[in-house]
Scaffold this motif. Structure first.
Motif, PDB file in Angstrom:
ATOM      1  N   GLN A  14      29.729  42.715  29.988  1.00 16.74           N
ATOM      2  CA  GLN A  14      30.401  41.600  30.655  1.00 16.74           C
ATOM      3  C   GLN A  14      31.921  41.779  30.641  1.00 16.74           C
ATOM      4  OE1 GLN A  14      29.030  39.005  32.359  1.00 16.74           O
ATOM      5  NE2 GLN A  14      27.213  40.289  32.108  1.00 16.74           N
ATOM      6  N   PRO A  15      32.578  41.403  31.737  1.00 17.04           N
ATOM      7  CA  PRO A  15      34.052  41.426  31.731  1.00 17.04           C
ATOM      8  C   PRO A  15      34.591  40.359  30.772  1.00 17.04           C
ATOM      9  CG  PRO A  15      33.243  40.333  33.688  1.00 17.04           C
ATOM     10  CD  PRO A  15      32.028  40.879  32.990  1.00 17.04           C
ATOM     11  N   ALA A  16      35.841  40.534  30.387  1.00 17.74           N
ATOM     12  CA  ALA A  16      36.473  39.572  29.482  1.00 17.74           C
ATOM     13  C   ALA A  16      36.642  38.227  30.193  1.00 17.74           C
ATOM     14  CB  ALA A  16      37.826  40.096  29.023  1.00 17.74           C
ATOM     15  N   PRO A  17      36.388  37.124  29.487  1.00 15.70           N
ATOM     16  CA  PRO A  17      36.679  35.814  30.073  1.00 15.70           C
ATOM     17  C   PRO A  17      38.170  35.486  29.946  1.00 15.70           C
ATOM     18  CG  PRO A  17      35.810  35.523  27.872  1.00 15.70           C
ATOM     19  CD  PRO A  17      35.845  37.018  28.123  1.00 15.70           C
ATOM     20  N   LEU A  18      38.588  34.477  30.670  1.00 15.94           N
ATOM     21  CA  LEU A  18      39.948  33.953  30.493  1.00 15.94           C
ATOM     22  C   LEU A  18      39.958  33.155  29.189  1.00 15.94           C
ATOM     23  CD1 LEU A  18      42.646  33.815  32.094  1.00 15.94           C
ATOM     24  CD2 LEU A  18      41.879  31.598  32.952  1.00 15.94           C
ATOM     25  N   GLU A  19      40.908  33.428  28.327  1.00 16.78           N
ATOM     26  CA  GLU A  19      40.943  32.721  27.045  1.00 16.78           C
ATOM     27  C   GLU A  19      42.265  31.994  26.848  1.00 16.78           C
ATOM     28  OE1 GLU A  19      39.763  35.759  24.219  1.00 16.78           O
ATOM     29  OE2 GLU A  19      37.698  35.029  24.292  1.00 16.78           O
ATOM     30  N   GLY A  20      42.266  31.024  25.941  1.00 17.48           N
ATOM     31  CA  GLY A  20      43.479  30.261  25.642  1.00 17.48           C
ATOM     32  C   GLY A  20      43.279  28.796  25.959  1.00 17.48           C
TER      33      GLY A  20
ATOM     34  N   SER B 105      36.608  34.633  46.276  1.00 17.38           N
ATOM     35  CA  SER B 105      36.724  35.976  46.861  1.00 17.38           C
ATOM     36  C   SER B 105      37.789  36.783  46.129  1.00 17.38           C
ATOM     37  CB  SER B 105      37.078  35.853  48.348  1.00 17.38           C
ATOM     38  OG  SER B 105      38.377  35.283  48.486  1.00 17.38           O
ATOM     39  N   ARG B 106      37.654  38.102  46.204  1.00 23.51           N
ATOM     40  CA  ARG B 106      38.673  38.979  45.612  1.00 23.51           C
ATOM     41  C   ARG B 106      40.048  38.682  46.197  1.00 23.51           C
ATOM     42  NH1 ARG B 106      42.392  40.664  43.947  1.00 23.51           N
ATOM     43  NH2 ARG B 106      43.000  42.713  43.165  1.00 23.51           N
ATOM     44  N   ALA B 107      40.095  38.470  47.508  1.00 22.49           N
ATOM     45  CA  ALA B 107      41.385  38.270  48.179  1.00 22.49           C
ATOM     46  C   ALA B 107      42.059  36.987  47.691  1.00 22.49           C
ATOM     47  CB  ALA B 107      41.179  38.224  49.693  1.00 22.49           C
ATOM     48  N   PHE B 108      41.329  35.877  47.706  1.00 15.75           N
ATOM     49  CA  PHE B 108      41.938  34.607  47.312  1.00 15.75           C
ATOM     50  C   PHE B 108      42.285  34.583  45.834  1.00 15.75           C
ATOM     51  CE2 PHE B 108      41.809  30.219  45.763  1.00 15.75           C
ATOM     52  CZ  PHE B 108      42.830  29.675  46.533  1.00 15.75           C
ATOM     53  N   THR B 109      41.418  35.142  44.988  1.00 15.85           N
ATOM     54  CA  THR B 109      41.719  35.113  43.546  1.00 15.85           C
ATOM     55  C   THR B 109      42.973  35.944  43.228  1.00 15.85           C
ATOM     56  OG1 THR B 109      40.189  36.938  43.080  1.00 15.85           O
ATOM     57  CG2 THR B 109      39.339  34.682  42.809  1.00 15.85           C
ATOM     58  N   GLY B 110      43.294  36.918  44.076  1.00 16.99           N
ATOM     59  CA  GLY B 110      44.546  37.670  43.889  1.00 16.99           C
ATOM     60  C   GLY B 110      45.745  36.735  44.040  1.00 16.99           C
ATOM     61  N   TRP B 111      45.690  35.901  45.057  1.00 12.98           N
ATOM     62  CA  TRP B 111      46.767  34.920  45.280  1.00 12.98           C
ATOM     63  C   TRP B 111      46.780  33.890  44.146  1.00 12.98           C
ATOM     64  CZ3 TRP B 111      46.537  29.580  46.132  1.00 12.98           C
ATOM     65  CH2 TRP B 111      47.715  28.982  46.606  1.00 12.98           C
ATOM     66  N   LEU B 112      45.585  33.442  43.755  1.00 11.69           N
ATOM     67  CA  LEU B 112      45.468  32.440  42.701  1.00 11.69           C
ATOM     68  C   LEU B 112      45.998  32.966  41.365  1.00 11.69           C
ATOM     69  CD1 LEU B 112      44.348  29.637  41.852  1.00 11.69           C
ATOM     70  CD2 LEU B 112      42.177  30.777  41.351  1.00 11.69           C
TER      71      LEU B 112
ATOM     72  N   ALA C  50      40.977  42.149  36.914  1.00  9.76           N
ATOM     73  CA  ALA C  50      40.285  41.576  35.749  1.00  9.76           C
ATOM     74  C   ALA C  50      40.148  40.054  35.894  1.00  9.76           C
ATOM     75  CB  ALA C  50      41.042  41.911  34.467  1.00  9.76           C
ATOM     76  N   PHE C  51      41.167  39.437  36.525  1.00  5.96           N
ATOM     77  CA  PHE C  51      41.113  37.993  36.788  1.00  5.96           C
ATOM     78  C   PHE C  51      39.938  37.677  37.714  1.00  5.96           C
ATOM     79  CE2 PHE C  51      42.454  34.282  39.319  1.00  5.96           C
ATOM     80  CZ  PHE C  51      42.767  33.374  38.325  1.00  5.96           C
ATOM     81  N   TYR C  52      39.810  38.470  38.775  1.00  4.57           N
ATOM     82  CA  TYR C  52      38.688  38.303  39.718  1.00  4.57           C
ATOM     83  C   TYR C  52      37.352  38.425  38.983  1.00  4.57           C
ATOM     84  CZ  TYR C  52      35.446  39.724  43.491  1.00  4.57           C
ATOM     85  OH  TYR C  52      34.375  39.852  44.344  1.00  4.57           O
TER      86      TYR C  52
END
Lengths: 491, 491
Positions: free
Chosen positions: B188-194, B299-306, B324-326
């Motif tokens: 599994q990829p790393a989750p967002l943490e914090g 989507s990959r594209a929108f999450t890049g902007w996000l 990695a964010f995506y």
């Protein structure tokens, strides 16, 4: 089921729908998106159409007739009295006029808010002229040949008349004018100065609201342009406003609305959704808001407690002690805004509006001339000129909402508050010690037991007379004001 | 006035009243004092009683008959189709049953909220059993001899049947199960943490809502336990929720509700308060919320902007870049909660509910056995046990509100979103470049032009088929999911 039971079941459902319609008004002032105004007008008109159809439903006439022969207790008889009055009045107003008024006043309210923001009376005048015209038509239909203004007044203060009020106001005025002049000739105490975090003001407001017995579990506090109370029973919501330079504006607006709200929250639960389940008149309502705000909230004893709380919250107030704080709270000051006026001058603001709206409804004053008439009268009564419409003719929401006949009930409420304060002081000799400890339980409990719980059970003047043990008069209010401000200003 | 015009005037007033009733629901979830619940039940029952009387008003039958002979355009014919269906259905449900259901579900909702907070299914079961019983009665009345569950389903997805949906879900399931297993076998990829400031999450939500075309001047965003959208036309309100540890919960709940809300805001203004003036079915509604949330928002594209926006707002996200964010946004994870489920597993949550509620309505499952049945089925589908009722049978609001037949429309909406995404990608070859720049105008514009503006003009399947140029099927959704997660997990 007896005719009475059938009628009451119908009335409770109507009462529930009226609560829903009232909450739309709350929503409009606090939550509604600004782009929803047109749509909202249609929604309000639809609710008004349903309510009007129910209030004029011929079955009510049949039930009333049949119930007249049934054995009823005091409460039942009072319910029938209210229902009969409301039914007769509702049947006099054509359905189309009622729904036109709902739609128009929703629009007028929006135009007023924009005109007020733009300081542009001319932008408001055309729609106000339409409102005045429809209110005249409504008043004429209600009056059935009698006085048109009295017919409108009756919606807010059943049994009152403009002539009777004018007489009472006539007795108030000379002593108020004399007191005002005497006070303004003296040196003024220092005002509270500085900036006060607006979130902290709201926090203080919440705390003080609870101190005065407002149940947050059956209400909520939000912000709006003009503070108000909405709802009855278990859902009584209040609003206030904040100004970083003037924490008293927020706080005393809150206490004022808490007085209204406690009245609604205290009415016997069994009256829910019935004609008895709400405050009996605007005058009696205002007596509660004003005694909470002024005779209790602005007393030397309570302000001593408040001074400590505000010092805790805001730090050193820079005012030099509780006595100076009390003087600052009660400082007499020239000002434009009715809702910010001190106790001495408040009723002069009301009298101005009372006379102007009587003239508008009578056709003696045109809306086109209203701003000039307001400014002329203001200069005469207060000795200085209105600087801009938002400080003058555009300051109040009432006329945009079609509430002609509402204003005089403010001063009537002040008179009643004076009477109740005299009786409360006699009943609770230790009141000041309690207020100084931030303990409002006995004071608000006395008002709950002697006024609030009854809702619509007794007629307006009767409930005040019953609580006070004597007929209401303006004398106790004047005595109270002269004693308080005489001492404060060393007259 | 023609019969059609009279009918439409009546319908518009009913539509306005229905908006008011709907806003009471919004208020209950966001603003209402907790002590007002009983009173609110009475208010809702009164509104429901008025609405029921209007929806079964015999004049509608007369108007429908007379209007059948009038020359009408496509819109007029569609209005009559909706009104006829609604009138026939409303007349099958006794007024007392309708008002009992309104009162009961208002109470059940409150009991559910408390039981959920206390993790106590037994506290909710008795009132849920009452709800199921009344819904069976309602379904039997509506079905008039046909399938009871289908009759309830028809309220949310006109023209659909449980058998047809079960077939579609049967085609979805094997490929979803295979995809889920393949993905969970991979690292599994790393989750967002914090921790993420909740006010900042709301600020981000507001910004992203506007980016997706939600008009704040005709809506508002608040918090509630369960996110939802309320209202049509110029007053379409959405809610979300915040969790300091999971900013995606707040953000994607918002985008989801924005999809619903944009649909309602985009419907032709002339349809206001009429049967055409709202989304045509829950399935089509869900297609909008899901394509906004998933095919566009994840989507990959929108999450890049996000990724850039969130880095600006929260500082370094500690995730090591946009790729990695995506992966973190689209991370497949075991979880209990439907509304937090990833795209691969979401429909398995829905199928569980669909089967259980069909069994409840059919009488094959008792409410007393529901928690055990839920837990058994969950363990079977997801491979681990439910830890507490609020993560299981108490997690959703729907059954407390009597919304049986609603759940399957979520998966139908996902299928429709898959179809629309395929057609949108074909129509806008540059879509990814736009999304990468945070420009949603063309994507949401295409949906507005091809689906949203029509409101109820076309039947549910027809509007999807018209937009896509082919009959709806589950294949595009499956192709999209396999391609996306195949690439993400290197299958």
């Amino acid at each position: 089921m007896s005719a009475y039971d059938e009628l009451m079941s119908f009335e409770r459902e109507t009462g529930a729908l009226a609560q829903v319609a009232g909450r739309l008004g709350w929503d409009q002032e606090t939550m509604m998106p600004r782009g929803a105004a047109d749509q909202r007008s249609e929604e309000l008109a639809a609710m008004e159409s349903v309510l009007h159809a129910r209030r004029t439903d011929p079955r009510i006439g049949d039930w009333l007739e049949a119930a007249a022969g049934e054995a009823l207790d005091e409460e039942g008889a009072a319910q029938l009295r209210h229902i009969r009055r409301s039914y007769e009045r509702a049947n006099r107003v054509p359905a189309k006029l009622a729904s036109d008024l709902a739609r128009l006043t929703s629009r007028a309210h929006r135009v007023w808010a924009e005109a007020r923001a733009d300081d542009d009376f001319a932008a408001f005048a055309p729609v106000l002229a339409e409102v005045v015209q429809l209110k005249r038509e409504e008043g004429a239909a209600l009056a059935a040949g009698g006085d048109v203004y009295d017919a409108l007044l009756d919606d807010y203060e059943p049994g009152a008349s403009a002539v009777q009020l004018a007489e009472m106001f006539g007795a108030l005025r000379p002593r108020l004018v004399a007191l005002r002049q005497a006070v303004l000739d003296k040196p003024q105490p220092a005002p509270l100065e500085g900036t006060f975090d607006e979130q902290a003001q709201m926090k203080l407001s919440r705390m003080v609201a609870k101190t005065f017995g407002y149940e947050m579990a059956r209400g909520r506090l939000d912000k709006s342009v003009h503070p108000f109370t909405a709802g009855s029973g278990d859902d009584v919501r209040i609003t206030t406003r904040t100004n970083a330079l003037d924490p008293f504006n927020c706080l005393y607006s809150t206490i004022h609305e808490v007085g209204h709200a406690c009245y609604e929250q205290a009415i016997r639960g069994g009256y829910r959704f019935t004609p008895l389940g709400q405050g009996v008149s605007m005058g009696v309502h205002e007596s509660q808001s004003r005694i909470y705000e002024n005779q209790l909230g602005r007393s030397r004893a309570f302000t001593g407690w408040l001074y400590e709380r505000m010092t805790e919250l805001f730090g050193d107030l820079g005012i030099g002690g509780a006595e100076a704080f009390y003087a600052a709270v009660n400082r007499i000051h020239n000002g434009y805004i009715r809702t910010e006026a001190d106790e001495v001058q408040y009723n002069l603001h009301v009298l101005l509006r009372f006379d102007l709206e009587r003239a508008l409804i009578a056709g003696d004053l045109e809306v086109a001339d209203l701003e000039a008439a307001w400014n002329e009268r203001f200069a005469k009564d207060f000795g200085f000129a209105v600087d801009k419409p938002s400080d003058g003719v555009l300051q109040d929401v009432h006329w945009s909402a079609g509430l002609f006949g509402y204003f005089p009930t403010y001063s009537l409420g002040n008179v009643y508050a004076g009477c109740l304060n005299k009786a409360l002081r006699a009943a609770e000799p230790d009141l000041d010690a309690q207020l100084a400890a931030g303990d409002l339980e006995k004071a608000t409990g006395w008002l709950r037991d002697n006024v609030q719980q009854y809702g619509g059970l007794y007629e307006p003047r009767a409930v005040i007379e019953k609580a006070c043990g004597e007929a209401p008069s303006e004398a106790p209010l004047l005595d109270y004001l002269e004693a308080k401000f005489g001492a404060l200003y060393g007259l």
